[in-house]
Design a protein around this motif. Sequence first.
Motif, PDB file in Angstrom:
ATOM      1  N   LEU A  52       4.891   2.326  -9.003  1.00 53.04           N
ATOM      2  CA  LEU A  52       4.026   1.545  -8.114  1.00 53.04           C
ATOM      3  C   LEU A  52       4.082   0.067  -8.483  1.00 53.04           C
ATOM      4  N   GLY A  53       4.057  -0.243  -9.754  1.00 49.17           N
ATOM      5  CA  GLY A  53       4.151  -1.634 -10.186  1.00 49.17           C
ATOM      6  C   GLY A  53       5.443  -2.285  -9.759  1.00 49.17           C
ATOM      7  N   LYS A  54       6.546  -1.556  -9.888  1.00 49.96           N
ATOM      8  CA  LYS A  54       7.846  -2.098  -9.484  1.00 49.96           C
ATOM      9  C   LYS A  54       7.907  -2.284  -7.970  1.00 49.96           C
ATOM     10  N   ALA A  55       7.366  -1.310  -7.222  1.00 49.06           N
ATOM     11  CA  ALA A  55       7.394  -1.428  -5.757  1.00 49.06           C
ATOM     12  C   ALA A  55       6.543  -2.593  -5.289  1.00 49.06           C
ATOM     13  N   ALA A  56       5.375  -2.758  -5.873  1.00 49.61           N
ATOM     14  CA  ALA A  56       4.496  -3.867  -5.487  1.00 49.61           C
ATOM     15  C   ALA A  56       5.132  -5.213  -5.837  1.00 49.61           C
ATOM     16  N   ALA A  57       5.800  -5.275  -6.975  1.00 52.27           N
ATOM     17  CA  ALA A  57       6.477  -6.505  -7.370  1.00 52.27           C
ATOM     18  C   ALA A  57       7.603  -6.842  -6.399  1.00 52.27           C
ATOM     19  N   ALA A  58       8.314  -5.825  -5.940  1.00 50.37           N
ATOM     20  CA  ALA A  58       9.407  -6.055  -4.994  1.00 50.37           C
ATOM     21  C   ALA A  58       8.878  -6.614  -3.676  1.00 50.37           C
ATOM     22  N   VAL A  59       7.720  -6.139  -3.242  1.00 53.88           N
ATOM     23  CA  VAL A  59       7.117  -6.671  -2.010  1.00 53.88           C
ATOM     24  C   VAL A  59       6.752  -8.135  -2.202  1.00 53.88           C
ATOM     25  N   GLY A  60       6.290  -8.487  -3.378  1.00 52.95           N
ATOM     26  CA  GLY A  60       5.874  -9.858  -3.643  1.00 52.95           C
ATOM     27  C   GLY A  60       7.003 -10.858  -3.791  1.00 52.95           C
ATOM     28  N   MET A  61       8.228 -10.376  -3.928  1.00 49.45           N
ATOM     29  CA  MET A  61       9.364 -11.277  -4.158  1.00 49.45           C
ATOM     30  C   MET A  61       9.831 -11.923  -2.874  1.00 49.45           C
ATOM     31  N   GLN A 120       0.852  -1.185   0.000  1.00 47.54           N
ATOM     32  CA  GLN A 120       0.000   0.000   0.000  1.00 47.54           C
ATOM     33  C   GLN A 120       0.890   1.238   0.000  1.00 47.54           C
ATOM     34  N   VAL A 121       0.509   2.247  -0.740  1.00 48.74           N
ATOM     35  CA  VAL A 121       1.326   3.449  -0.889  1.00 48.74           C
ATOM     36  C   VAL A 121       1.441   4.179   0.447  1.00 48.74           C
ATOM     37  N   VAL A 122       2.697   4.481   0.825  1.00 47.35           N
ATOM     38  CA  VAL A 122       2.972   5.316   1.995  1.00 47.35           C
ATOM     39  C   VAL A 122       3.205   6.746   1.522  1.00 47.35           C
ATOM     40  N   ALA A 123       3.971   6.899   0.439  1.00 46.91           N
ATOM     41  CA  ALA A 123       4.250   8.219  -0.127  1.00 46.91           C
ATOM     42  C   ALA A 123       4.644   8.057  -1.585  1.00 46.91           C
ATOM     43  N   ALA A 124       4.408   9.120  -2.350  1.00 48.38           N
ATOM     44  CA  ALA A 124       4.764   9.115  -3.763  1.00 48.38           C
ATOM     45  C   ALA A 124       5.126  10.529  -4.189  1.00 48.38           C
ATOM     46  N   ALA A 125       5.984  10.620  -5.207  1.00 46.68           N
ATOM     47  CA  ALA A 125       6.351  11.922  -5.747  1.00 46.68           C
ATOM     48  C   ALA A 125       6.653  11.768  -7.229  1.00 46.68           C
ATOM     49  N   ARG A 126       6.239  12.756  -8.000  1.00 50.91           N
ATOM     50  CA  ARG A 126       6.544  12.791  -9.418  1.00 50.91           C
ATOM     51  C   ARG A 126       7.179  14.135  -9.709  1.00 50.91           C
ATOM     52  N   GLU A 127       8.395  14.103 -10.262  1.00 57.07           N
ATOM     53  CA  GLU A 127       9.103  15.344 -10.554  1.00 57.07           C
ATOM     54  C   GLU A 127       8.429  16.103 -11.695  1.00 57.07           C
ATOM     55  N   ASP A 128       8.607  17.410 -11.679  1.00 60.30           N
ATOM     56  CA  ASP A 128       8.131  18.234 -12.785  1.00 60.30           C
ATOM     57  C   ASP A 128       8.743  17.718 -14.076  1.00 60.30           C
ATOM     58  N   GLY A 129       7.928  17.564 -15.085  1.00 58.26           N
ATOM     59  CA  GLY A 129       8.413  17.100 -16.372  1.00 58.26           C
ATOM     60  C   GLY A 129       8.394  15.592 -16.553  1.00 58.26           C
ATOM     61  N   ALA A 130       8.060  14.857 -15.500  1.00 56.47           N
ATOM     62  CA  ALA A 130       7.983  13.398 -15.615  1.00 56.47           C
ATOM     63  C   ALA A 130       6.726  13.022 -16.390  1.00 56.47           C
ATOM     64  N   SER A 131       6.807  11.932 -17.137  1.00 52.93           N
ATOM     65  CA  SER A 131       5.653  11.501 -17.913  1.00 52.93           C
ATOM     66  C   SER A 131       4.523  11.063 -16.980  1.00 52.93           C
ATOM     67  N   ALA A 132       3.319  11.050 -17.525  1.00 50.47           N
ATOM     68  CA  ALA A 132       2.131  10.737 -16.728  1.00 50.47           C
ATOM     69  C   ALA A 132       2.169   9.318 -16.162  1.00 50.47           C
ATOM     70  N   LEU A 133       2.859   8.412 -16.813  1.00 51.69           N
ATOM     71  CA  LEU A 133       2.869   7.018 -16.371  1.00 51.69           C
ATOM     72  C   LEU A 133       3.983   6.697 -15.379  1.00 51.69           C
TER      73      LEU A 133
END
Length: 66
Positions: free
Chosen positions: A57-66, A38-51
């Motif tokens: 989030l997908g990478k973080a969730a996958a890391a938890v599942g490993m 579950q998300v604790v915190a998130a940040a997207r830098e100015d100029g980062a793509s929408a995705l």
Amino acid sequence: MANVTLAQARTLIDAALAAARAAGSKPMGVVVVDAAAQVVAAAREDGASALRLDIALGKAAAAVGM
């Protein structure tokens, strides 16, 4: 896996973004999740793509599942 506090998550985000800047990476999105992916915190830098946050989030969730 220990839970991550909001303060710790913010520190992790700041460190990740600083490392990305030092490496010359494009603007990034960073997500920190808890032991239940579950998300604790998130940040997207100015100029980062929408995705960027969705990818992070997908990478973080996958890391938890490993």
